[in-house]
Design a protein around this motif. Structure first.
Motif, mmCIF file in Angstrom:
data_model
loop_
_atom_site.group_PDB
_atom_site.id
_atom_site.type_symbol
_atom_site.label_atom_id
_atom_site.label_comp_id
_atom_site.label_asym_id
_atom_site.label_seq_id
_atom_site.Cartn_x
_atom_site.Cartn_y
_atom_site.Cartn_z
ATOM 1 N N GLN A 33 65.408 49.342 44.575
ATOM 2 C CA GLN A 33 66.011 50.485 45.239
ATOM 3 C C GLN A 33 66.089 51.717 44.335
ATOM 4 O O GLN A 33 66.066 52.851 44.806
ATOM 5 C CB GLN A 33 67.424 50.123 45.726
ATOM 6 N N ASP A 34 66.227 51.508 43.034
ATOM 7 C CA ASP A 34 66.395 52.641 42.129
ATOM 8 C C ASP A 34 65.844 52.289 40.748
ATOM 9 O O ASP A 34 65.202 51.245 40.558
ATOM 10 C CB ASP A 34 67.872 53.046 42.039
ATOM 11 N N GLY A 35 66.126 53.165 39.780
ATOM 12 C CA GLY A 35 65.627 52.951 38.426
ATOM 13 C C GLY A 35 66.188 51.719 37.752
ATOM 14 O O GLY A 35 65.526 51.117 36.900
ATOM 15 N N TRP A 36 67.422 51.328 38.122
ATOM 16 C CA TRP A 36 67.998 50.125 37.531
ATOM 17 C C TRP A 36 67.208 48.884 37.925
ATOM 18 O O TRP A 36 66.965 48.000 37.089
ATOM 19 C CB TRP A 36 69.458 49.976 37.975
ATOM 20 N N ASP A 37 66.812 48.809 39.176
ATOM 21 C CA ASP A 37 66.009 47.674 39.636
ATOM 22 C C ASP A 37 64.647 47.640 38.958
ATOM 23 O O ASP A 37 64.145 46.575 38.589
ATOM 24 C CB ASP A 37 65.835 47.724 41.152
#
Length: 298
Positions: A33-37
């Motif tokens: 979903q985002d940069g963390w993923d």
């Protein structure tokens, strides 16, 4: 060690992953979903590379010194093999992607090579014939590949090609009817992961004792433990950086991943102890020649 859990989605299908990364879905079939993923996926792949390369320095060290049977504890090797075998079984029960399954197979084969080298030098240093060791290693390798192939055919039919599931073996599926109950295979996979983590942890204790008893780390490759430490650190970070599934709180997410976090970060702490042993016994270590002579005399 401690790889995650996925189920298949058709390449490029983002219907169950709104705002997800297209390239991550195409390559890894995982919702990012985002940069963390994305960072979680990259760190997870790097950890796999570390684990895959960890055995090679010990292979070289074994051939160089010829005292692997004295340097490494057999219980350390058996515990490691037991953990990887359970990891392999869990990868089928959790319907993991081929990348995780093939990686688990590689870990088991690398452990078998390590055991073969151990018994090879144990027999050789005692003046015996090494032919039975070579035959046993070949038999075990072929048996492992045959078993894996059979299990793969048995689980291929059971996979649901339209369901996506995150890394948690016990993560619940969310739909318009709410949370679905955990399946039996998911619970079994969670249990196997817990036992696997315990074996990984327990395997370090005999090696720590062996190093202490010898007052030496000659014949043991520090690169083996350094790469495993790095792999466990990267894996632990990859799990912690991953966003929880929709409808799942952070506490539940950590709880569902607890066996693998304990296994990776717990083993990391014990490998730090082994690292201190390398420093402590660096000056007082016996030479390889003295180690081999003492072994042959005994």
């Amino acid at each position: 060690m401690g790889t995650g859990s996925w189920r298949f989605l058709p390449p490029g299908n983002l219907s169950d992953c709104p705002n997800g990364s297209q390239w991550v879905m195409d390559v890894f079939n995982e919702c990012a979903q985002d940069g963390w993923d994305v960072a979680s996926i990259i760190l997870g792949l790097l950890s796999i590379l570390c684990f895959a390369a960890a055995s090679f320095p010990q292979f070289y060290q074994a051939c160089k010194t010829g005292i692997m049977d004295r340097a490494l504890s057999i219980y350390f090797l058996l515990g490691w093999l037991g953990g990887d075998l359970l990891n392999l079984i869990g990868s089928f029960l959790a319907d993991q992607l081929p990348l995780q399954v093939y990686t688990a197979i590689y870990y088991v084969l690398a452990d078998l090579v390590m055991l073969a080298l151990y018994f090879y030098y144990k027999v050789k240093n005692r003046g015996g014939s090494t032919a039975p060791i070579n035959f046993a290693f070949l038999f075990l390798s072929l048996g492992t590949l045959s078993t894996v192939s059979f299990m793969g055919r048995g689980t291929a039919v059971a996979q649901d090609p339209l369901v996506f599931k995150g890394r948690s073996l016990l993560s619940a599926h969310v739909n318009e009817l709410g949370l679905k109950p955990f399946s039996r295979s998911e619970i079994i996979g969670f249990t196997i992961g817990s036992i696997s983590s315990v074996l990984y942890l327990c395997s370090r204790v005999p090696q720590i004792y062996t190093n202490y008893k010898r007052k030496s780390t000659v014949g043991v490759s520090y690169s083996l433990f350094a790469l495993v430490m790095l792999g466990n650190l990267l894996y632990g970070l990859s799990v912690l950086l991953k966003n929880p599934e929709p409808g799942q709180g952070e506490g539940d997410y950590v709880l569902h991943h607890l066996p693998w976090l304990v296994g990776s970060l717990g083993v990391l702490s014990l490998d730090v102890v082994i690292s201190f042993q390398f420093l402590a016994y660096r000056r007082g270590s016996h030479s390889t020649h003295e180690e081999r002579e003492a072994l042959l005399d005994s």
